[in-house]
Design an enzyme around this catalytic site. Structure first.
Site, short mmCIF file in Angstrom:
data_model
loop_
_atom_site.label_atom_id
_atom_site.label_comp_id
_atom_site.label_asym_id
_atom_site.label_seq_id
_atom_site.Cartn_x
_atom_site.Cartn_y
_atom_site.Cartn_z
N GLU A 100 -5.57 3.52 6.03
CA GLU A 100 -5.07 3.51 4.45
C GLU A 100 -5.55 4.74 3.71
OE1 GLU A 100 -6.87 0.76 1.47
OE2 GLU A 100 -5.54 -0.22 2.14
N SER A 150 -11.08 -0.97 2.99
CA SER A 150 -10.49 -1.22 4.35
C SER A 150 -9.88 0.36 4.77
CB SER A 150 -8.94 -1.84 3.98
OG SER A 150 -9.36 -3.16 3.60
N ARG A 204 0.97 -1.38 0.14
CA ARG A 204 0.07 -0.08 0.03
C ARG A 204 0.83 1.20 -0.09
NH1 ARG A 204 -2.84 -3.61 -0.79
NH2 ARG A 204 -5.29 -3.72 -0.05
N1 EPU Z 1 -10.87 -10.78 10.02
C1 EPU Z 1 -11.52 -10.64 11.04
N2 EPU Z 1 -12.74 -9.74 11.15
C2 EPU Z 1 -13.36 -9.35 10.06
C3 EPU Z 1 -12.55 -9.49 8.85
C4 EPU Z 1 -11.39 -10.29 8.58
O1 EPU Z 1 -10.97 -11.23 12.08
O2 EPU Z 1 -14.39 -8.97 10.18
C5 EPU Z 1 -9.51 -11.25 9.85
C6 EPU Z 1 -9.65 -12.73 9.63
O3 EPU Z 1 -8.79 -13.55 10.35
C7 EPU Z 1 -9.01 -12.85 8.13
C8 EPU Z 1 -8.18 -11.71 8.10
O4 EPU Z 1 -8.61 -10.79 8.96
O5 EPU Z 1 -8.62 -14.07 7.94
C9 EPU Z 1 -7.94 -11.17 6.55
O6 EPU Z 1 -9.14 -10.71 6.20
P1 EPU Z 1 -9.28 -10.40 4.77
O7 EPU Z 1 -9.10 -11.74 3.90
O8 EPU Z 1 -10.71 -9.79 4.51
O9 EPU Z 1 -8.35 -9.05 4.23
P2 EPU Z 1 -8.21 -7.91 5.14
O10 EPU Z 1 -6.50 -8.01 5.42
O11 EPU Z 1 -8.99 -7.38 5.94
C10 EPU Z 1 -6.82 -6.80 2.73
C11 EPU Z 1 -6.87 -5.84 2.24
C12 EPU Z 1 -8.31 -5.62 1.18
C13 EPU Z 1 -8.41 -6.61 0.31
C14 EPU Z 1 -8.45 -8.09 1.03
C15 EPU Z 1 -8.34 -9.31 0.35
C16 EPU Z 1 -6.04 -4.17 3.33
C17 EPU Z 1 -5.62 -3.00 4.13
N3 EPU Z 1 -6.85 -4.52 2.97
O12 EPU Z 1 -7.90 -7.05 3.67
O13 EPU Z 1 -8.26 -4.13 0.33
O14 EPU Z 1 -9.60 -6.64 -0.42
O15 EPU Z 1 -7.14 -8.06 1.97
O16 EPU Z 1 -7.11 -9.53 -0.28
O17 EPU Z 1 -4.70 -4.70 2.87
C18 EPU Z 1 -8.58 -2.10 0.53
O18 EPU Z 1 -7.49 -2.11 0.61
O19 EPU Z 1 -9.47 -1.02 0.49
C19 EPU Z 1 -9.24 -3.39 0.71
C20 EPU Z 1 -10.60 -3.73 0.66
#
Ligand code: EPU
Length: 345
Positions: A337, A240, A167
């Protein structure tokens, strides 16, 4: 200056940010042809302060009015520059990202399928090196064309010069130095599908597909995103709101010893680990929380939402309370972010 430039004074920005919060720009220019930038930036209202360049408005929070003029690039040109097995595709900054991803799939090109349905524009993609489901856009960026107001020159930065990280990029470090005008992507015909990340493989199986194509992966990503992430057209949000914190390996291990359910991902290198901010936020009880119209999505703890008439300031206050509670409970600092305009984080 050509007729492709439109200038408005005291322009409302409510519909130009996906949070849907109220804000006004002292001046707003829409510009179709990047060749008009030198003329525009020499006008008195655009000369004094570096303009805020607005793409889809999907990665910023107006916590106040911008004190700089606002610029929106609206060019829509997309062209295959050459194709010798890997195609070099150039798109203007103003092109909508998701439409562009689907267009490259229509052309039989792969690479961007995991990045389907990300809101925003092509020009915004390199700035924060958008990423999802195990792919970052830097993996497919060939070069970025950017106008440098200080020198009046158009530069063509190769991927190394863009200094991409999670990012992050040179454009985020030096926000006023460049205006991204177009991006060139290097996209292969033969896909190397990435199915290992968070549910993609399962989704493909659930779709009943044995030998997925790049388009099938895009469809799986679209289905997962539609389930988890609120549609900004329905519920204001900027995806995010927090970056996933990158911490030293030792801190990640200590946290995981204490909280075995905490997922831990690879960091930028072998010595760091990326932790899911959503996990900490949910553990602090924020998921689905609502303070008036400012809230946290019920489907994803990382997404702040505007239930109707929240102000940017109210969303920022909620974000601070969330970050404070995560720091107090887990000793982990989380940072926004999106770019916060009109207030310091
Ligand atoms: N999780 C929770 N609670 C929640 C959601 C997620 O505990 O409500 C935990 C779970 O353990 C899950 C982990 O967080 O395994 C990761 O969640 P997720 O796969 O949804 O991904 P993220 O890390 O929350 C990142 C990006 C997203 C992108 C997703 C999928 C960032 C800041 N965000 O989210 O990007 O779509 O991975 O690859 O890196 C964005 O940047 O706007 C965005 C949506």
């Amino acid at each position: 200056m050509s007729e492709a430039v439109r200038i408005l004074r005291d322009a409302p920005l409510d519909r130009r940010n996906t949070f849907g919060v109220a804000a006004r720009a002292p001046w707003l220019a829409e510009l179709r042809d990047a060749g008009d930038l030198p003329g525009l930036l020499s006008r008195p209202e655009f000369r004094e302060r570096a303009p805020l360049v607005l793409g889809g408005g999907s990665n910023l929070l107006f916590a106040g009015d911008p004190d700089a003029p606002v610029l929106a690039l609206t060019g829509q040109d997309v062209r295959v520059l050459r194709d010798d097995g890997t195609a070099i595709v150039r798109a203007d900054a103003g092109v909508q990202w998701h439409g562009f991803v689907m267009h490259t799939l229509d052309l039989g090109l792969a690479g961007l399928e995991n990045l389907a349905l990300i809101p925003g524009t092509v020009g915004a993609a390199p700035i924060q090196n958008i990423g999802a489901y195990g792919v970052e856009v830097r993996d497919f960026i060939h070069a970025v064309e950017a106008f440098e107001p200080a020198s009046g020159q158009v530069h063509r930065l190769d991927a190394a010069a863009c200094r991409f990280a999670y990012r992050d990029s040179v454009f985020k470090h030096e926000p006023d130095r460049y205006i991204v005008t177009a991006v060139e992507f290097a996209l292969p015909h033969a896909p190397t599908l990435k199915l290992d990340y968070a549910g993609i493989g399962d989704e493909i199986v659930a779709m009943g597909i044995a030998a997925p194509t790049a388009r099938d992966v895009a469809n799986a990503v679209i289905a997962i995103r539609r389930r988890k992430l609120p549609d900004p057209a329905v519920l204001g949000n900027a995806g995010s709101f927090f970056k996933n914190p990158i911490v030293a390996q030792a801190q990640a291990e200590a946290l995981q010893a204490q909280y075995p359910a905490l997922p831990v991902f690879r960091g930028n290198d072998g010595t760091t680990r990326k932790l899911p901010a959503a996990w900490f936020i949910e553990a602090c009880g924020w998921k689905g929380h609502r303070d008036g119209d400012a809230g946290v999505a019920a489907t994803h703890a990382l997404v702040l939402v505007n239930h109707g008439h929240a102000s940017g300031q109210q969303l920022l206050e909620l974000a601070h309370r969330i970050a404070d509670s995560v720091r107090e409970r887990f000793d982990v600092a989380i940072e926004p972010e999106p770019r916060v305009i009109g207030a310091a984080w």
